[in-house]
Design a protein around this motif. Structure first.
Motif, PDB file in Angstrom:
ATOM      1  N   ALA A   3       0.854  -1.191   0.000  1.00 27.68           N
ATOM      2  CA  ALA A   3       0.000   0.000   0.000  1.00 27.68           C
ATOM      3  C   ALA A   3       0.888   1.238   0.000  1.00 27.68           C
ATOM      4  CB  ALA A   3      -0.904  -0.013   1.220  1.00 27.68           C
ATOM      5  N   ILE A   4       1.983   1.130   0.748  1.00 26.48           N
ATOM      6  CA  ILE A   4       2.920   2.243   0.850  1.00 26.48           C
ATOM      7  C   ILE A   4       4.335   1.737   0.712  1.00 26.48           C
ATOM      8  CG2 ILE A   4       3.883   3.976   2.427  1.00 26.48           C
ATOM      9  CD1 ILE A   4       1.291   4.745   3.205  1.00 26.48           C
ATOM     10  N   LYS A   5       5.114   2.455  -0.076  1.00 22.92           N
ATOM     11  CA  LYS A   5       6.512   2.083  -0.225  1.00 22.92           C
ATOM     12  C   LYS A   5       7.367   3.330  -0.051  1.00 22.92           C
ATOM     13  CE  LYS A   5       9.530  -0.372  -3.392  1.00 22.92           C
ATOM     14  NZ  LYS A   5       9.721  -0.806  -4.787  1.00 22.92           N
ATOM     15  N   LEU A   6       8.306   3.246   0.871  1.00 22.40           N
ATOM     16  CA  LEU A   6       9.237   4.349   1.089  1.00 22.40           C
ATOM     17  C   LEU A   6      10.604   3.893   0.581  1.00 22.40           C
ATOM     18  CD1 LEU A   6       8.251   5.190   4.801  1.00 22.40           C
ATOM     19  CD2 LEU A   6       7.173   6.008   2.682  1.00 22.40           C
ATOM     20  N   GLY A  60      14.651  10.826  -2.036  1.00 19.37           N
ATOM     21  CA  GLY A  60      13.962   9.549  -2.057  1.00 19.37           C
ATOM     22  C   GLY A  60      12.579   9.639  -2.663  1.00 19.37           C
ATOM     23  N   GLU A  61      11.758   8.649  -2.325  1.00 20.03           N
ATOM     24  CA  GLU A  61      10.453   8.545  -2.978  1.00 20.03           C
ATOM     25  C   GLU A  61       9.418   7.900  -2.066  1.00 20.03           C
ATOM     26  OE1 GLU A  61      10.152   7.563  -7.302  1.00 20.03           O
ATOM     27  OE2 GLU A  61       9.203   5.728  -6.569  1.00 20.03           O
ATOM     28  N   ILE A  62       8.175   8.379  -2.184  1.00 27.73           N
ATOM     29  CA  ILE A  62       7.031   7.769  -1.498  1.00 27.73           C
ATOM     30  C   ILE A  62       6.054   7.300  -2.560  1.00 27.73           C
ATOM     31  CG2 ILE A  62       5.085   8.138   0.076  1.00 27.73           C
ATOM     32  CD1 ILE A  62       6.729  10.421   1.342  1.00 27.73           C
ATOM     33  N   THR A  63       5.652   6.029  -2.457  1.00 30.20           N
ATOM     34  CA  THR A  63       4.695   5.463  -3.408  1.00 30.20           C
ATOM     35  C   THR A  63       3.456   4.993  -2.644  1.00 30.20           C
ATOM     36  OG1 THR A  63       6.451   4.752  -4.875  1.00 30.20           O
ATOM     37  CG2 THR A  63       4.378   3.614  -5.096  1.00 30.20           C
ATOM     38  N   ILE A  64       2.274   5.371  -3.131  1.00 27.38           N
ATOM     39  CA  ILE A  64       1.032   4.862  -2.558  1.00 27.38           C
ATOM     40  C   ILE A  64       0.312   4.085  -3.657  1.00 27.38           C
ATOM     41  CG2 ILE A  64      -1.179   5.454  -1.473  1.00 27.38           C
ATOM     42  CD1 ILE A  64       0.109   8.007  -0.412  1.00 27.38           C
ATOM     43  N   PHE A  77       4.731  15.579  -7.055  1.00 27.76           N
ATOM     44  CA  PHE A  77       4.157  15.812  -5.734  1.00 27.76           C
ATOM     45  C   PHE A  77       2.637  15.792  -5.833  1.00 27.76           C
ATOM     46  CE2 PHE A  77       2.319  18.607  -2.502  1.00 27.76           C
ATOM     47  CZ  PHE A  77       2.780  17.976  -1.362  1.00 27.76           C
ATOM     48  N   VAL A  78       2.024  14.800  -5.198  1.00 33.46           N
ATOM     49  CA  VAL A  78       0.564  14.716  -5.149  1.00 33.46           C
ATOM     50  C   VAL A  78       0.114  15.396  -3.856  1.00 33.46           C
ATOM     51  CG1 VAL A  78      -1.398  13.129  -4.977  1.00 33.46           C
ATOM     52  CG2 VAL A  78       0.524  12.587  -6.502  1.00 33.46           C
ATOM     53  N   PRO A  79      -0.797  16.384  -3.940  1.00 37.60           N
ATOM     54  CA  PRO A  79      -1.193  17.113  -2.728  1.00 37.60           C
ATOM     55  C   PRO A  79      -1.943  16.221  -1.728  1.00 37.60           C
ATOM     56  CG  PRO A  79      -2.526  17.794  -4.612  1.00 37.60           C
ATOM     57  CD  PRO A  79      -1.465  16.883  -5.146  1.00 37.60           C
ATOM     58  N   PRO A  80      -1.902  16.603  -0.442  1.00 33.68           N
ATOM     59  CA  PRO A  80      -2.461  15.771   0.633  1.00 33.68           C
ATOM     60  C   PRO A  80      -3.883  15.299   0.362  1.00 33.68           C
ATOM     61  CG  PRO A  80      -1.400  17.709   1.554  1.00 33.68           C
ATOM     62  CD  PRO A  80      -1.320  17.846   0.066  1.00 33.68           C
ATOM     63  N   GLU A  81      -4.751  16.184  -0.120  1.00 32.34           N
ATOM     64  CA  GLU A  81      -6.169  15.832  -0.268  1.00 32.34           C
ATOM     65  C   GLU A  81      -6.402  14.806  -1.369  1.00 32.34           C
ATOM     66  OE1 GLU A  81      -4.811  18.762  -0.662  1.00 32.34           O
ATOM     67  OE2 GLU A  81      -5.455  19.720  -2.531  1.00 32.34           O
ATOM     68  N   GLN A  82      -5.360  14.548  -2.194  1.00 32.16           N
ATOM     69  CA  GLN A  82      -5.532  13.534  -3.240  1.00 32.16           C
ATOM     70  C   GLN A  82      -4.838  12.216  -2.898  1.00 32.16           C
ATOM     71  OE1 GLN A  82      -4.336  15.274  -7.013  1.00 32.16           O
ATOM     72  NE2 GLN A  82      -5.640  17.063  -6.635  1.00 32.16           N
ATOM     73  N   ARG A  83      -4.367  12.088  -1.650  1.00 31.95           N
ATOM     74  CA  ARG A  83      -3.607  10.881  -1.309  1.00 31.95           C
ATOM     75  C   ARG A  83      -4.445   9.807  -0.638  1.00 31.95           C
ATOM     76  NH1 ARG A  83       2.627  12.442   0.269  1.00 31.95           N
ATOM     77  NH2 ARG A  83       2.896  13.969  -1.405  1.00 31.95           N
ATOM     78  N   HIS A  84      -5.680  10.113  -0.267  1.00 31.06           N
ATOM     79  CA  HIS A  84      -6.564   9.152   0.421  1.00 31.06           C
ATOM     80  C   HIS A  84      -5.928   8.605   1.686  1.00 31.06           C
ATOM     81  CE1 HIS A  84      -9.079   9.454  -3.087  1.00 31.06           C
ATOM     82  NE2 HIS A  84      -8.039   9.179  -3.841  1.00 31.06           N
ATOM     83  N   ILE A  85      -5.366   9.514   2.453  1.00 27.42           N
ATOM     84  CA  ILE A  85      -4.693   9.175   3.705  1.00 27.42           C
ATOM     85  C   ILE A  85      -5.458   9.851   4.837  1.00 27.42           C
ATOM     86  CG2 ILE A  85      -2.614   9.631   5.064  1.00 27.42           C
ATOM     87  CD1 ILE A  85      -1.864   7.755   2.943  1.00 27.42           C
TER      88      ILE A  85
END
Ligand code: ADP
Ligand code: ADP
Length: 233
Positions: A3-6, A60-64, A77-85
Protein backbone atom coordinates in the motif's frame (compact mmCIF):
# COMPACT_ATOMS: atom_id res chain seq x y z
CA UNK A 1 1.14 -5.22 -3.45
CA UNK A 2 2.49 -2.71 -0.95
CA UNK A 3 0.00 0.00 0.00
CA UNK A 4 2.92 2.24 0.85
CA UNK A 5 6.51 2.08 -0.23
CA UNK A 6 9.24 4.35 1.09
CA UNK A 7 12.48 4.30 -0.90
CA UNK A 8 15.63 5.98 0.40
CA UNK A 9 13.35 8.44 2.12
CA UNK A 10 15.32 11.28 3.68
CA UNK A 11 14.36 14.44 5.54
CA UNK A 12 16.78 17.10 6.68
CA UNK A 13 15.02 20.06 8.28
CA UNK A 14 16.23 23.56 7.46
CA UNK A 15 19.07 24.77 9.70
CA UNK A 16 19.86 21.27 10.96
CA UNK A 17 22.83 19.13 10.00
CA UNK A 18 21.63 15.66 10.98
CA UNK A 19 18.78 14.14 8.93
CA UNK A 20 15.59 13.44 10.95
CA UNK A 21 14.91 10.55 8.55
CA UNK A 22 17.92 9.02 6.88
CA UNK A 23 17.70 6.90 3.69
CA UNK A 24 14.84 4.85 5.03
CA UNK A 25 13.29 1.93 3.13
CA UNK A 26 9.97 0.41 4.16
CA UNK A 27 7.09 -1.44 2.53
CA UNK A 28 3.69 -1.57 4.18
CA UNK A 29 1.36 -4.21 2.73
CA UNK A 30 -2.31 -3.73 1.98
CA UNK A 31 -4.38 -4.30 5.13
CA UNK A 32 -1.35 -4.49 7.37
CA UNK A 33 -1.29 -3.01 10.89
CA UNK A 34 2.26 -1.72 11.20
CA UNK A 35 3.70 -0.04 14.26
CA UNK A 36 6.61 2.37 13.96
CA UNK A 37 8.30 1.93 17.32
CA UNK A 38 11.11 4.08 18.66
CA UNK A 39 12.16 6.69 21.21
CA UNK A 40 11.07 10.30 21.11
CA UNK A 41 12.89 12.26 18.41
CA UNK A 42 13.84 9.29 16.19
CA UNK A 43 11.78 10.56 13.24
CA UNK A 44 8.42 8.77 13.50
CA UNK A 45 6.16 11.80 13.20
CA UNK A 46 8.26 13.18 10.36
CA UNK A 47 7.63 9.96 8.41
CA UNK A 48 3.85 10.17 8.92
CA UNK A 49 3.81 13.84 7.91
CA UNK A 50 5.75 13.10 4.72
CA UNK A 51 3.43 10.19 3.82
CA UNK A 52 0.42 12.48 4.38
CA UNK A 53 2.04 15.13 2.18
CA UNK A 54 2.14 17.85 4.82
CA UNK A 55 5.95 17.82 5.07
CA UNK A 56 8.34 18.06 2.14
CA UNK A 57 10.88 15.31 1.54
CA UNK A 58 14.61 15.98 1.01
CA UNK A 59 15.43 12.88 -1.02
CA UNK A 60 13.96 9.55 -2.06
CA UNK A 61 10.45 8.54 -2.98
CA UNK A 62 7.03 7.77 -1.50
CA UNK A 63 4.70 5.46 -3.41
CA UNK A 64 1.03 4.86 -2.56
CA UNK A 65 -0.62 1.94 -4.37
CA UNK A 66 2.25 1.84 -6.87
CA UNK A 67 1.85 5.52 -7.76
CA UNK A 68 4.70 7.84 -6.82
CA UNK A 69 3.16 10.66 -4.76
CA UNK A 70 6.41 12.32 -3.79
CA UNK A 71 9.71 11.94 -5.57
CA UNK A 72 12.63 14.34 -5.71
CA UNK A 73 14.11 12.56 -8.69
CA UNK A 74 10.87 12.38 -10.70
CA UNK A 75 9.86 15.84 -9.54
CA UNK A 76 6.35 14.74 -8.64
CA UNK A 77 4.16 15.81 -5.73
CA UNK A 78 0.56 14.72 -5.15
CA UNK A 79 -1.19 17.11 -2.73
CA UNK A 80 -2.46 15.77 0.63
CA UNK A 81 -6.17 15.83 -0.27
CA UNK A 82 -5.53 13.53 -3.24
CA UNK A 83 -3.61 10.88 -1.31
CA UNK A 84 -6.56 9.15 0.42
CA UNK A 85 -4.69 9.18 3.70
CA UNK A 86 -6.29 9.74 7.11
CA UNK A 87 -4.12 11.25 9.83
CA UNK A 88 -5.06 11.21 13.54
CA UNK A 89 -2.81 12.89 16.09
CA UNK A 90 -2.75 12.57 19.87
CA UNK A 91 -4.74 15.77 20.22
CA UNK A 92 -7.91 15.08 18.28
CA UNK A 93 -9.08 18.70 17.84
CA UNK A 94 -12.73 17.85 17.33
CA UNK A 95 -14.72 20.93 16.37
CA UNK A 96 -16.21 22.04 19.68
CA UNK A 97 -19.19 23.85 18.19
CA UNK A 98 -20.27 20.81 16.15
CA UNK A 99 -22.12 17.72 17.38
CA UNK A 100 -20.64 14.26 16.98
CA UNK A 101 -22.73 13.74 13.86
CA UNK A 102 -21.59 17.05 12.38
CA UNK A 103 -17.96 16.32 13.24
CA UNK A 104 -18.11 12.93 11.54
CA UNK A 105 -19.95 14.10 8.41
CA UNK A 106 -18.00 17.35 7.98
CA UNK A 107 -15.40 15.92 5.57
CA UNK A 108 -18.13 14.51 3.32
CA UNK A 109 -19.88 17.88 3.29
CA UNK A 110 -16.63 19.59 2.25
CA UNK A 111 -16.25 17.05 -0.56
CA UNK A 112 -19.83 17.80 -1.64
CA UNK A 113 -20.85 14.15 -1.38
CA UNK A 114 -24.62 13.87 -2.06
CA UNK A 115 -26.70 14.28 1.10
CA UNK A 116 -28.23 10.77 1.09
CA UNK A 117 -24.77 9.21 0.79
CA UNK A 118 -23.41 11.50 3.52
CA UNK A 119 -26.13 10.29 5.87
CA UNK A 120 -25.66 6.64 4.99
CA UNK A 121 -21.87 6.68 5.38
CA UNK A 122 -21.96 8.76 8.57
CA UNK A 123 -24.53 6.43 10.16
CA UNK A 124 -22.59 3.35 9.10
CA UNK A 125 -19.27 4.51 10.52
CA UNK A 126 -20.87 5.76 13.75
CA UNK A 127 -22.46 2.35 14.25
CA UNK A 128 -19.22 0.50 13.57
CA UNK A 129 -17.46 2.70 16.14
CA UNK A 130 -20.28 2.39 18.68
CA UNK A 131 -20.92 6.16 18.85
CA UNK A 132 -24.31 6.30 17.08
CA UNK A 133 -26.06 6.91 20.40
CA UNK A 134 -23.84 9.99 20.93
CA UNK A 135 -24.75 11.64 17.61
CA UNK A 136 -26.27 14.81 19.05
CA UNK A 137 -23.69 15.39 21.82
CA UNK A 138 -20.94 17.99 21.69
CA UNK A 139 -17.26 17.01 22.19
CA UNK A 140 -17.15 18.59 25.66
CA UNK A 141 -19.87 16.14 26.72
CA UNK A 142 -17.80 13.08 25.78
CA UNK A 143 -15.23 10.99 27.64
CA UNK A 144 -11.66 10.77 26.33
CA UNK A 145 -12.31 7.37 24.79
CA UNK A 146 -15.48 8.59 23.10
CA UNK A 147 -13.65 11.63 21.69
CA UNK A 148 -10.99 9.25 20.39
CA UNK A 149 -13.65 7.22 18.59
CA UNK A 150 -15.15 10.34 17.02
CA UNK A 151 -11.69 11.41 15.81
CA UNK A 152 -11.24 7.99 14.18
CA UNK A 153 -14.77 8.05 12.73
CA UNK A 154 -14.11 11.45 11.19
CA UNK A 155 -11.22 9.92 9.23
CA UNK A 156 -12.75 6.49 8.48
CA UNK A 157 -15.90 8.02 6.97
CA UNK A 158 -13.71 9.28 4.11
CA UNK A 159 -12.64 5.69 3.29
CA UNK A 160 -8.91 6.35 3.50
CA UNK A 161 -6.64 3.76 1.93
CA UNK A 162 -4.27 4.22 4.81
CA UNK A 163 -4.81 5.44 8.34
CA UNK A 164 -1.85 7.13 10.03
CA UNK A 165 -2.11 7.24 13.83
CA UNK A 166 0.41 9.29 15.78
CA UNK A 167 0.32 8.06 19.39
CA UNK A 168 -3.46 8.52 19.40
CA UNK A 169 -3.87 6.85 22.79
CA UNK A 170 -1.22 8.73 24.74
CA UNK A 171 -3.65 11.24 26.24
CA UNK A 172 -5.89 8.52 27.67
CA UNK A 173 -5.56 6.99 31.12
CA UNK A 174 -4.28 3.42 31.43
CA UNK A 175 -7.68 1.71 31.56
CA UNK A 176 -9.05 3.61 28.57
CA UNK A 177 -5.85 3.01 26.64
CA UNK A 178 -6.31 -0.72 27.10
CA UNK A 179 -9.92 -0.50 25.95
CA UNK A 180 -9.02 1.60 22.90
CA UNK A 181 -6.31 -0.88 21.90
CA UNK A 182 -8.86 -3.64 21.51
CA UNK A 183 -11.15 -1.10 19.79
CA UNK A 184 -8.39 -0.35 17.29
CA UNK A 185 -7.89 -4.06 16.58
CA UNK A 186 -11.63 -4.43 16.05
CA UNK A 187 -11.75 -1.36 13.76
CA UNK A 188 -8.82 -2.68 11.75
CA UNK A 189 -10.70 -5.94 11.18
CA UNK A 190 -14.02 -4.25 10.44
CA UNK A 191 -12.65 -1.76 7.90
CA UNK A 192 -9.64 -3.67 6.54
CA UNK A 193 -7.76 -0.37 6.37
CA UNK A 194 -3.98 -0.34 6.24
CA UNK A 195 -2.78 1.25 9.47
CA UNK A 196 0.54 2.80 10.43
CA UNK A 197 0.63 3.40 14.16
CA UNK A 198 3.38 5.40 15.83
CA UNK A 199 4.39 4.52 19.38
CA UNK A 200 7.32 4.70 21.79
CA UNK A 201 5.75 1.96 23.91
CA UNK A 202 7.02 -1.51 23.13
CA UNK A 203 4.19 -3.24 24.95
CA UNK A 204 1.62 -1.25 23.01
CA UNK A 205 3.30 -2.15 19.73
CA UNK A 206 3.49 -5.84 20.65
CA UNK A 207 -0.21 -6.04 21.51
CA UNK A 208 -1.48 -4.07 18.52
CA UNK A 209 0.60 -4.55 15.43
CA UNK A 210 0.96 -7.36 12.91
CA UNK A 211 4.36 -5.90 11.97
CA UNK A 212 6.73 -3.80 14.04
CA UNK A 213 9.31 -1.49 12.50
CA UNK A 214 11.87 -0.50 15.12
CA UNK A 215 13.44 2.91 14.54
CA UNK A 216 16.33 4.80 16.00
CA UNK A 217 18.05 7.94 14.79
CA UNK A 218 16.10 8.29 11.55
CA UNK A 219 16.74 4.71 10.44
CA UNK A 220 15.06 1.32 10.73
CA UNK A 221 16.76 -1.23 12.95
CA UNK A 222 14.47 -4.22 12.43
CA UNK A 223 11.18 -5.00 10.76
CA UNK A 224 9.14 -8.11 11.55
CA UNK A 225 6.22 -9.69 13.40
CA UNK A 226 6.04 -8.95 17.17
CA UNK A 227 7.37 -12.38 18.19
CA UNK A 228 10.55 -11.87 16.14
CA UNK A 229 11.30 -8.38 17.37
CA UNK A 230 13.93 -8.12 20.02
CA UNK A 231 14.80 -4.74 21.45
CA UNK A 232 18.03 -4.38 23.35
CA UNK A 233 17.43 -3.59 27.02
P1 ADP B 1 9.43 11.42 16.81
O1 ADP B 1 8.09 11.49 16.18
O2 ADP B 1 10.06 10.08 16.69
O3 ADP B 1 9.44 11.92 18.22
P2 ADP B 1 10.09 13.63 15.04
O4 ADP B 1 9.84 13.14 13.68
O5 ADP B 1 9.08 14.50 15.67
O6 ADP B 1 10.42 12.38 15.99
O7 ADP B 1 11.48 14.40 15.07
C1 ADP B 1 12.68 13.86 14.50
C2 ADP B 1 13.81 14.86 14.65
O8 ADP B 1 13.55 16.00 13.84
C3 ADP B 1 14.00 15.40 16.06
O9 ADP B 1 15.37 15.56 16.29
C4 ADP B 1 13.29 16.72 16.03
O10 ADP B 1 13.86 17.61 16.97
C5 ADP B 1 13.54 17.18 14.62
N1 ADP B 1 12.45 18.06 14.10
C6 ADP B 1 11.13 17.77 14.03
N2 ADP B 1 10.44 18.76 13.47
C7 ADP B 1 11.34 19.73 13.16
C8 ADP B 1 11.26 21.02 12.55
N3 ADP B 1 10.10 21.52 12.13
N4 ADP B 1 12.40 21.71 12.38
C9 ADP B 1 13.59 21.22 12.79
N5 ADP B 1 13.74 20.02 13.36
C10 ADP B 1 12.64 19.27 13.55
P1 ADP C 1 -18.67 28.96 11.67
O1 ADP C 1 -18.81 29.41 10.26
O2 ADP C 1 -19.96 28.92 12.44
O3 ADP C 1 -17.58 29.64 12.45
P2 ADP C 1 -17.75 26.46 10.50
O4 ADP C 1 -18.22 25.12 10.88
O5 ADP C 1 -18.17 26.98 9.17
O6 ADP C 1 -18.20 27.44 11.70
O7 ADP C 1 -16.18 26.49 10.62
C1 ADP C 1 -15.41 27.46 10.01
C2 ADP C 1 -14.11 26.86 9.56
O8 ADP C 1 -13.24 26.73 10.68
C3 ADP C 1 -14.28 25.49 8.96
O9 ADP C 1 -13.60 25.44 7.72
C4 ADP C 1 -13.67 24.54 9.94
O10 ADP C 1 -12.94 23.54 9.25
C5 ADP C 1 -12.69 25.41 10.71
N1 ADP C 1 -12.59 24.99 12.11
C6 ADP C 1 -13.48 25.18 13.08
N2 ADP C 1 -13.05 24.71 14.25
C7 ADP C 1 -11.85 24.16 14.01
C8 ADP C 1 -10.86 23.51 14.82
N3 ADP C 1 -11.03 23.28 16.12
N4 ADP C 1 -9.74 23.10 14.23
C9 ADP C 1 -9.53 23.31 12.94
N5 ADP C 1 -10.41 23.94 12.11
C10 ADP C 1 -11.55 24.35 12.64
Amino acid sequence: MPAIKLTNLTKTYANTSKPAVNHLNLEVNDGEFLCLLGPSGCGKTTILRMIAGIETISAGEITIDNTPVDSVEKGCFVPPEQRHIGLVFQSYALWPHMTVLENVSFGLKIKKVPMAEQQRRTQDVMEKLHIAQLASRYPAQLSGGQQQRVALARMLVLNPKVLLLDEPLSNLDAALRLEMRSELRRIHKAFGTTIIFVSHDQWEAMTLASTIAVMSDGQLQQVGPPNEIYTKP
